[in-house]
Design an enzyme around this catalytic site. Structure first.
Site, PDB file in Angstrom:
ATOM      1  N   GLY A  84     -22.735  18.793 -28.970  1.00 43.67           N
ATOM      2  CA  GLY A  84     -24.064  19.343 -29.220  1.00 43.67           C
ATOM      3  C   GLY A  84     -24.173  20.804 -28.839  1.00 43.67           C
ATOM      4  O   GLY A  84     -24.801  21.602 -29.528  1.00 43.67           O
ATOM      5  N   THR A  85     -23.540  21.181 -27.736  1.00 42.21           N
ATOM      6  CA  THR A  85     -23.632  22.568 -27.283  1.00 42.21           C
ATOM      7  C   THR A  85     -23.013  23.520 -28.301  1.00 42.21           C
ATOM      8  O   THR A  85     -23.606  24.539 -28.668  1.00 42.21           O
ATOM      9  CB  THR A  85     -22.947  22.719 -25.919  1.00 42.21           C
ATOM     10  OG1 THR A  85     -23.679  21.952 -24.956  1.00 42.21           O
ATOM     11  CG2 THR A  85     -22.897  24.171 -25.472  1.00 42.21           C
ATOM     12  N   HIS A 118     -21.706  11.088 -28.596  1.00 45.06           N
ATOM     13  CA  HIS A 118     -21.552  10.439 -27.283  1.00 45.06           C
ATOM     14  C   HIS A 118     -22.897  10.003 -26.703  1.00 45.06           C
ATOM     15  O   HIS A 118     -22.943   9.349 -25.660  1.00 45.06           O
ATOM     16  CB  HIS A 118     -20.764  11.324 -26.314  1.00 45.06           C
ATOM     17  CG  HIS A 118     -21.532  12.452 -25.694  1.00 45.06           C
ATOM     18  ND1 HIS A 118     -22.189  12.323 -24.486  1.00 45.06           N
ATOM     19  CD2 HIS A 118     -21.718  13.733 -26.081  1.00 45.06           C
ATOM     20  CE1 HIS A 118     -22.752  13.469 -24.178  1.00 45.06           C
ATOM     21  NE2 HIS A 118     -22.484  14.334 -25.119  1.00 45.06           N
ATOM     22  N   CYS A 173     -28.874  21.824  -9.028  1.00 46.07           N
ATOM     23  CA  CYS A 173     -28.326  22.626  -7.939  1.00 46.07           C
ATOM     24  C   CYS A 173     -27.760  23.896  -8.531  1.00 46.07           C
ATOM     25  O   CYS A 173     -26.933  23.847  -9.430  1.00 46.07           O
ATOM     26  CB  CYS A 173     -27.226  21.843  -7.243  1.00 46.07           C
ATOM     27  SG  CYS A 173     -26.404  22.794  -5.978  1.00 46.07           S
TER      28      CYS A 173
END
Lengths: 104, 405
Positions: free
Chosen positions: B73-74, B205, B328
């Site tokens: 997707g990226t 996925h 994070c």
């Protein structure tokens, strides 16, 4: 790749086991880590039966617990702190909860 | 060896279907030849890639020629956004892009990259239900706008965005429309023609396929500058030797989900309703997002005064896998930018967890998760100072930016 789970579902979860008091500290060389160590030192005066273990963030235990920021604090398999200092009051309240008698 | 634990993180990725693994294996063994080779061995593998392309196209009702395989997707979203921007640049121009503040980091990252190259980007914020108003997007259009990019389903909260309305407005103005459909495909019916988009990103996925294979739908007639320009693969639109096993697996997963979509949706809806019932027994809990426009498989829940990261890590210790929106970065915990964009406070963000369900989950798992979440939420709340707990409930202003906890 078989991954070992620290706790199994409904298995030996110390959440419900009040007899052992194991404190895991996950530390680096930060001021916050030093402060967390001091807090635990104070707590030991109130709860002398603590078994305190210290680990770095690269330790296998840190990986298994998912501790990626210091200071990390685990008491009796409950992760109570990650990335910031857990206060004496919070630790005391947790330990005292665990000292409450069972309902008959 | 099997997967141990209860997996409620299907929005991150999904278990690979056994039939998908079976379909892929030959292409990791005797089916190794390069599909670009002219000999018979290569042509055989080429046929497998073509068959996968048909299956993938079928899932979104496009034609096979409109499918360009990518690594996920990226890459697909990057191809769309950078490809459109570079095409404009090849004419010596810079332009304007409209997107939303709640896009996936892949889209936001691509938009920030083209901004550095001199294009302007408008980031439209959602309403407090984490849904972007179509009129807000349309009002952001400018004469120089050449691309609008928006997601179909938000990955963190599950809200369905008004793609159809925006696509129509974009088409009327000659603006290219890219839609990130990663969280929609395989979870709801998708018809790219009916949606009216020009470019559409998705990846297998998220619905039982392997990682490493995704696709960009490029509507016939739309031209982009390729990013991997060095090969003739994918008709010159994305050069590079194809990830054949991944593409075959992607195709198989697409075929399977096409067949089972309706029953999967029904099953997941039932799981969601049961999970909501369980969580409603925990006090001071709020469902983030828009109940009327949310997919069944994603739920973002704010458990007030429960440190969401600690909750997720403790559940993980006990073999239950969820997610949080906060992240994070540089050794610090950051609140969810999606919830912040919707006006929610950092406090609410740090109390919010994401449950994302899949067809492989069961009602028994929902019952176990509900019980463990309640236990741990209660314990984590009790260790806070009584004055920290305050009077907050799910309607408290402290959940919104500018309120106090």
């Amino acid at each position: 790749m078989r991954r070992k789970l620290p706790l199994s579902l409904g298995g030996r979860d110390r959440l419900m086991n009040k007899s052992r008091r194991v404190v895991e500290l996950y530390l680096d060389d930060s001021e916050a880590s030093r402060e967390q160590r001091e807090v635990i030192g104070k707590i030991r005066r109130r709860f002398p039966n603590l078994n305190v273990q210290e680990f770095g963030l690269q330790a296998p235990q840190a990986f298994e617990r998912g501790i990626f920021l210091a200071p990390g604090l685990v008491i009796d398999d409950v992760i109570l702190g990650l990335g910031r200092v857990v206060s004496p009051g919070k630790i005391r309240r947790f330990m005292e909860q665990r000292e409450e008698p069972d309902d008959e | 060896m099997g997967f141990e634990g209860i997996y409620f993180d299907h929005a991150a990725t999904t278990p690979v279907h056994p039939e998908v693994v079976e379909a892929m294996l030959p292409y990791l063994q005797e089916g190794f030849p390069n599909p670009s080779s002219i000999h018979a061995a290569g042509r055989g593998v080429r046929e497998a890639v073509n068959e996968a392309r048909e299956r993938v196209a079928g899932l979104i009702r496009s034609t096979p020629d409109e499918i360009v395989f990518a690594s996920g997707g990226t890459e697909s979203a990057t191809m769309a956004i950078l490809g459109a921007a570079f095409k404009l640049e090849s004419n010596g121009k810079r332009g304007h892009i409209v997107t939303t503040a709640i896009e996936h980091p892949a889209v936001l990252g691509a938009c920030q990259f083209v901004e550095q190259r001199g294009h302007e980007v408008a980031y439209v914020r959602p309403n407090t239900n984490v849904r972007v108003e179509p009129q807000a997007i349309i009002e952001a259009f400018q004469p120089e706008t050449f691309l609008v990019t928006m997601m179909y389903v938000n990955n963190e909260v599950g809200t369905v965005q008004p793609v159809r309305e925006v696509a129509q407005a974009a088409r009327e103005r000659g603006i290219l429309m890219h839609c990130d459909g990663v969280q929609a495909v395989g979870k709801m019916p998708v018809d790219v023609g009916e949606l009216g988009v020009d470019l559409f990103t998705f990846t297998g996925h998220k619905y039982g396929g392997p990682k490493g294979a995704g696709a960009l739908y490029i509507r016939q007639g739309v031209e982009l500058t390729p990013l991997c320009a060095g090969g003739k693969q994918e008709r010159g639109r994305r050069g590079g030797t194809e990830n054949v096993p991944g593409i075959v697996g992607f195709g198989k997963a697409s075929q399977l989900v096409s067949v089972h979509l309706e029953e999967n949706v029904r099953h997941v809806r039932q799981l969601r309703e049961r999970l909501l019932e369980q969580l409603s027994n925990i006090s001071s809990t709020r469902l983030n997002g828009d109940p009327a426009h949310t997919v069944s498989h994603i739920m973002s829940v704010c458990l007030i005064y429960v440190d969401a990261l600690l909750l997720v890590l403790n559940l993980s210790q006990r073999g239950i896998y969820l997610s949080v929106g906060s992240a994070c970065a540089s050794g610090k915990l950051e609140p969810s930018y999606v919830l912040n964009a919707a006006g929610m406070s950092d406090f609410a963000s740090f109390c919010s967890v994401r449950f994302s369900l899949g067809p492989s989950n069961t009602l028994e798992e929902v019952a176990t998760v509900g019980k463990k979440v309640a236990e741990l939420a209660d314990l984590l709340r009790k260790v806070r100072r009584p004055e920290e707990i305050g009077q907050c409930d799910e309607n408290c202003p402290c959940l919104w930016a500018g309120g106090t906890a």
